[in-house]
Enzyme design. Structure first.
Site, PDB file in Angstrom:
ATOM      1  N   ASP A 292      20.663  30.856 -14.433  1.00  0.00           N
ATOM      2  CA  ASP A 292      19.493  31.113 -15.284  1.00  0.00           C
ATOM      3  C   ASP A 292      19.784  32.242 -16.270  1.00  0.00           C
ATOM      4  OD1 ASP A 292      16.974  31.103 -16.359  1.00  0.00           O
ATOM      5  OD2 ASP A 292      16.000  32.056 -14.651  1.00  0.00           O
TER       6      ASP A 292
ATOM      7  N   LYS B 207      14.281  36.567  -6.729  1.00  0.00           N
ATOM      8  CA  LYS B 207      15.310  36.507  -7.757  1.00  0.00           C
ATOM      9  C   LYS B 207      15.968  37.872  -7.947  1.00  0.00           C
ATOM     10  CE  LYS B 207      14.097  33.845 -11.070  1.00  0.00           C
ATOM     11  NZ  LYS B 207      13.520  33.253 -12.288  1.00  0.00           N
TER      12      LYS B 207
ATOM     13  N   ALA C 207       5.969  23.512 -11.269  1.00  0.00           N
ATOM     14  CA  ALA C 207       7.030  23.976 -10.381  1.00  0.00           C
ATOM     15  C   ALA C 207       8.354  23.310 -10.748  1.00  0.00           C
ATOM     16  CB  ALA C 207       6.678  23.667  -8.934  1.00  0.00           C
TER      17      ALA C 207
END
Length: 518
Positions: free
Chosen positions: A258, A288, A198
């Site tokens: 990202d 997302k 994670a």
């Protein structure tokens, strides 16, 4: 200039770094963040300079671990130090900042210097921010994918076809991989699953699997498990596949961006020589990807990038507005996965998602006669117990207990119920807040910590009935997790779909959830 080496006993996090006093730095003509070249016994290395005022005196160069190992220098050895040019990749980063498209050779040079530690945090951040602001077209994404594979280890299984599955993340409790791998392997296909821990979630696949078996395996150990069982669960960080991504993540995470999602995922899949890849794209509030339209565009890019790097790729756009199954947190999720594999627990959303992902893989691999038939085959393998038997094979081969029962898995002994203050229907769950609560309770580091949901969206709730239970290994962390709930409820209950979610009566503190999973 010849300087005496002083071993500092410090790791810099991959980058070669040295420290100089101000006088020596001035004499060399270098400033903090610039480079020097060090030579010793025919070996040489470039390093980034830090200037210090006290810990290193004149005539001494302080050396970090990343310099000691390649230079093979010892305390008090005399080292030749001279100014070094900036790496040529820095000019390519400047070109990207000026909105110029980079070719493969330029991107490869940037990735090589990233892996070698030749770029400072500021320089890498400039590159990552440029990609975020300008976007990453498919040509550059392809170049990044290939370059990241080129600079890392490869996994040659020796038989195939090789299948793989990946989720872009964003939904808590997504232990789907713990079902997909044994189902696919039980069908006779090869699925060497490398997974991450994670980063921003309450549990990564490696965290969940580690509750059941060791996941830190070498390449040779991984090959052995796959040879014997056709599947595995291995932490990708131990294999050094596409290592540049691990460095870029360290830059992306604090900036909450990202831009390398596609090349990061595809590089790791190419590094294991995957032939068929199923990508899960969870969609909806708290994920997302917020809309089906955006999910379709992302799926299109994944499929095209897969075509360019010779991986047949298909995508599943999945519902992502509530957790998968009822458990959140490594041990709770591992226990739920074993219960489902044994047929001892009903988790229809978890089973549905897993069999549809398997259906994509079976369809691409020619098993089951198409995706819909492939899903039926996957469900038959699950219900027949073949997947459970295969999972236990893998657990045994990786050093776990193949006879482990779900009740053998220990979960946090400190617990608190969060109860409903009214009767009605559960209308929504806040995924981001559930993750925040689970992490406050200690997950994923504390593997026994997490959340167990008693209700899912659409189910009836009575006043005073528990909606969820928080688990922790320490009372202090349980108190931290419990404290979040009165401030902001992770669920909404009403008689009907109500328009009001919450009232804002003063300027709120901005809290933006950031999802970064690999």
């Amino acid at each position: 200039m010849r300087l005496r080496a002083k071993y500092l006993g410090i790791e810099s996090g991959r980058k070669p770094v040295v420290t100089l006093c101000g006088d020596d730095a001035e004499e060399l003509g270098v400033r903090s963040g610039e480079r020097v070249r060090l030579r010793f016994n025919g070996r040489e290395i470039s390093a980034i300079v830090n200037i210090v005022t006290k810990s290193v005196r004149k005539g001494v160069v302080g050396i970090y671990d990343e310099v000691v190992k390649p230079l093979q220098v010892k305390e008090n050895d005399m080292v030749e130090v001279e100014p070094a040019h900036f790496p040529v990749s820095l000019q390519y980063i400047r070109n990207k900042l000026k909105r110029r498209k980079l070719n493969y050779e330029e991107i490869l040079e940037i990735v090589k210097d990233t892996v070698a530690g030749n770029l400072s945090e500021v320089e890498m951040a400039a590159f990552v921010v440029a990609l975020e602001q300008q976007g990453l077209d498919l040509d550059e994404a392809t170049s990044l994918t290939v370059a990241m594979v080129e600079t890392g280890q490869h996994l040659e299984i020796g038989r195939g076809p090789v299948c793989d599955k990946h989720s872009i993340g964003g939904v808590p409790g997504d232990k789907t991989t713990l079902l997909v791998v044994p189902i696919v392997a039980a069908a006779g296909l090869v699925i060497p699953k490398t997974s991450s821990r994670a980063i921003t979630s309450a549990a990564g696949t490696a965290d969940r699997a580690e509750v059941l078996m060791p996941v830190t395996l070498s390449v040779e150990e991984m090959k052995g498990v796959v040879d014997r069982t056709s599947g595995c669960f291995v932490w990708g960080g131990s294999l050094h596949l596409a290592p540049a991504d691990d460095v870029f993540v360290q830059v992306e995470y604090p900036l909450s961006i990202d831009p390398m999602l596609l090349p990061s995922i595809m590089a790791k899949k190419r590094a294991v020589h995957a032939d068929f890849l199923a990508i899960d794209i969870p969609t909806g509030r708290g994920t997302k990807v917020k809309t089906i339209g955006d999910a379709n565009l992302l799926a299109k890019d994944f499929i095209e990038l897969g075509r360019r790097v010779e991986i047949k790729t298909q995508c599943l756009i999945s519902y992502g507005e509530q957790p998968i199954g009822h458990a959140i947190g490594p041990a709770l999720e591992a226990r739920e996965a074993l219960q489902v594999l044994q047929g001892a627990r009903n988790a229809p959303d978890l089973v549905d998602k897993a069999v549809h992902l398997c259906g994509l893989i079976f369809g691409m691999a020619g098993k089951g006669g198409g995706n819909s038939n492939g899903s039926r085959l996957a469900l038959e393998i699950l219900r027949s117990g073949r997947a459970d038997r295969k999972m236990r094979e893998i657990m045994g081969q990786q050093g776990g207990n193949p006879d482990a029962k779900p009740d053998d898995i220990e979960v946090g002994e400190h617990r608190v119920d969060i109860r409903s203050e009214r009767s009605g229907t559960l209308l929504w769950l806040d995924n981001n807040l559930l993750v925040e609560i689970a992490r406050a309770a200690g997950a994923p580091k504390d593997k026994k910590a997490g959340i167990l949901l008693y209700k899912k969206i659409g189910e009836k709730v009575k006043k005073g009935e528990p909606v969820l239970e928080i688990y922790a290994e320490k009372t202090t962390k349980l108190a931290l997790a419990e404290k979040i709930v009165p401030e902001e409820s992770p669920f909404g209950i009403g008689d009907r779909m109500e328009m009001r979610i919450r009232e804002v009566k003063e300027i709120p503190v901005a809290k933006k959830a950031f999802i970064l999973e690999r």
